[in-house]
Design a protein around this motif. Sequence first.
Motif, PDB file in Angstrom:
ATOM      1  N   ALA A 360       0.881  -1.351  -0.098  1.00  0.00           N
ATOM      2  CA  ALA A 360      -0.026  -0.101  -0.028  1.00  0.00           C
ATOM      3  C   ALA A 360       0.822   1.274  -0.006  1.00  0.00           C
ATOM      4  O   ALA A 360       2.037   1.216   0.620  1.00  0.00           O
ATOM      5  CB  ALA A 360      -0.763   0.059   1.307  1.00  0.00           C
ATOM      6  N   LEU A 361       0.414   2.298  -0.436  1.00  0.00           N
ATOM      7  CA  LEU A 361       1.042   3.494  -0.455  1.00  0.00           C
ATOM      8  C   LEU A 361       0.220   4.629   0.174  1.00  0.00           C
ATOM      9  O   LEU A 361      -0.981   4.580   0.116  1.00  0.00           O
ATOM     10  CB  LEU A 361       1.166   4.106  -1.931  1.00  0.00           C
ATOM     11  CG  LEU A 361       2.197   3.249  -2.823  1.00  0.00           C
ATOM     12  CD1 LEU A 361       2.268   3.904  -4.144  1.00  0.00           C
ATOM     13  CD2 LEU A 361       3.570   3.084  -2.258  1.00  0.00           C
ATOM     14  N   PHE A 362       0.694   5.304   1.342  1.00  0.00           N
ATOM     15  CA  PHE A 362       0.205   6.169   1.818  1.00  0.00           C
ATOM     16  C   PHE A 362       0.993   7.850   1.782  1.00  0.00           C
ATOM     17  O   PHE A 362       1.947   7.625   1.880  1.00  0.00           O
ATOM     18  CB  PHE A 362       0.210   6.007   3.351  1.00  0.00           C
ATOM     19  CG  PHE A 362      -0.423   4.542   3.774  1.00  0.00           C
ATOM     20  CD1 PHE A 362      -1.835   4.629   4.277  1.00  0.00           C
ATOM     21  CD2 PHE A 362       0.420   3.318   3.696  1.00  0.00           C
ATOM     22  CE1 PHE A 362      -2.178   3.234   4.533  1.00  0.00           C
ATOM     23  CE2 PHE A 362      -0.013   2.292   4.081  1.00  0.00           C
ATOM     24  CZ  PHE A 362      -1.493   2.214   4.580  1.00  0.00           C
ATOM     25  N   ASP A 363       0.217   8.844   1.974  1.00  0.00           N
ATOM     26  CA  ASP A 363       0.676  10.165   1.733  1.00  0.00           C
ATOM     27  C   ASP A 363       1.517  10.381   2.906  1.00  0.00           C
ATOM     28  O   ASP A 363       0.876  10.272   3.911  1.00  0.00           O
ATOM     29  CB  ASP A 363      -0.564  11.126   1.558  1.00  0.00           C
ATOM     30  CG  ASP A 363      -0.136  12.374   1.368  1.00  0.00           C
ATOM     31  OD1 ASP A 363       0.453  13.171   2.384  1.00  0.00           O
ATOM     32  OD2 ASP A 363      -0.081  13.165   0.322  1.00  0.00           O
ATOM     33  N   ARG A 364       2.726  10.856   2.912  1.00  0.00           N
ATOM     34  CA  ARG A 364       3.561  11.082   3.925  1.00  0.00           C
ATOM     35  C   ARG A 364       2.992  12.000   4.803  1.00  0.00           C
ATOM     36  O   ARG A 364       3.364  12.163   6.013  1.00  0.00           O
ATOM     37  CB  ARG A 364       5.116  11.153   3.489  1.00  0.00           C
ATOM     38  CG  ARG A 364       6.047  10.599   4.380  1.00  0.00           C
ATOM     39  CD  ARG A 364       7.616  11.164   4.092  1.00  0.00           C
ATOM     40  NE  ARG A 364       7.947  10.339   2.971  1.00  0.00           N
ATOM     41  CZ  ARG A 364       9.153  10.626   2.388  1.00  0.00           C
ATOM     42  NH1 ARG A 364      10.014  11.179   3.008  1.00  0.00           N
ATOM     43  NH2 ARG A 364       9.558   9.861   1.359  1.00  0.00           N
TER      44      ARG A 364
END
Length: 375
Positions: A360-364
């Motif tokens: 998964a990719l999350f906004d930092r």
Amino acid sequence: MASLVVRNIRKTFPNGVEVLKGINLDIADGEFLILVGGSGCGKSTLLNMIAGLETVTEGEIAIGGKRVNDLPPKDRDIAMVFQSYALYPSMSVRENIAFGLSLRKVPKAEQDATIARVAKLLQIEALLDRRPAQLSGGQRQRVAMGRALAREPQIFLFDEPLSNLDAKLRVEMRSEIKLLHKRLGITTVYVTHDQIEAMTLGDKIAVMKDGVVQQFGPPDDIYNRPVNTFVAGFMGSPPMNLIPATVVVEAGVAVARVEEHGKQAAFTLPLRHIAVSDLPPSAAPIEVLLGVRPEHMTDALRADTSHERITVHVDITELTGADTLAFVTLGGERCVCRLHPSAPIHDHLIELAVDTRSVALFDRATGRAIAFSSR
């Protein structure tokens, strides 16, 4: 049995502290809902409001389609099992189970039949003449459940019922509660801070933080598609690894780059199962947190040809029996990998296999999910 609807529920205490901030939940007849979160998240307050033990500041609670905000607990047709068991020490098991029936002036013959049925269901027939002091923790919990069952409620409410039990007994009682729900099909709301209880028991899970439901849905969605980094880090043991990275698109494929840190060299990771169309449009590299579960960062003994390979420096290992947990530092963050006990580690180095079909990719900056892999 009945459905449960919680609509825009808010709770503010007299000192002005708002502990619940607009909770919305829909539970179908017969479903098992888990309210999970850390201490102070509002889960027990919400359970007490459903039970009628706390007043509602704003919003509506409906059981079986009937608004119950102003009904006292005895008129809501619910039964509650407390963490402390709340058994009467001077009464026998039989008398504890029958207590609610006696208050409702149920005929003696009907009481005896109900006690016999409940005792058989919970396998406590041999304990009926004992007092609580003569019972183990697990037996006391069964009696507390029996007293609730005897009422034949529309909804069961459980407030951290297993937290006082040892680890082995928790596993046994967890199975018993699940089997009981399967047999009876009574709508159940269960409060816990234990992620394993949440994942194994619930049809639906509501993950709470600071009086807000962060995510509500089936366990599989909560685990594999967390909506933010709080849910990703809270659900799972060990939790999801969150690795600082930058993502660029090269030849139509998203590629994550993790920078060098300490003894760990920089590396890149092609994310072939992330749809480029899911990424926010940007000419510059996108700063993300790369979310990978420990079981998806493993060794060559457990990998297949679809896994991406990276060499990492191992800080420490923990042998758990069936697995070895390897602790590594990636992008400056401590991460956990789940390895085969025989996985070869040479000079603190191991070749890790990362399953990029499950990332998964999350906004930092915001912590919100951006994209998930699709198999």
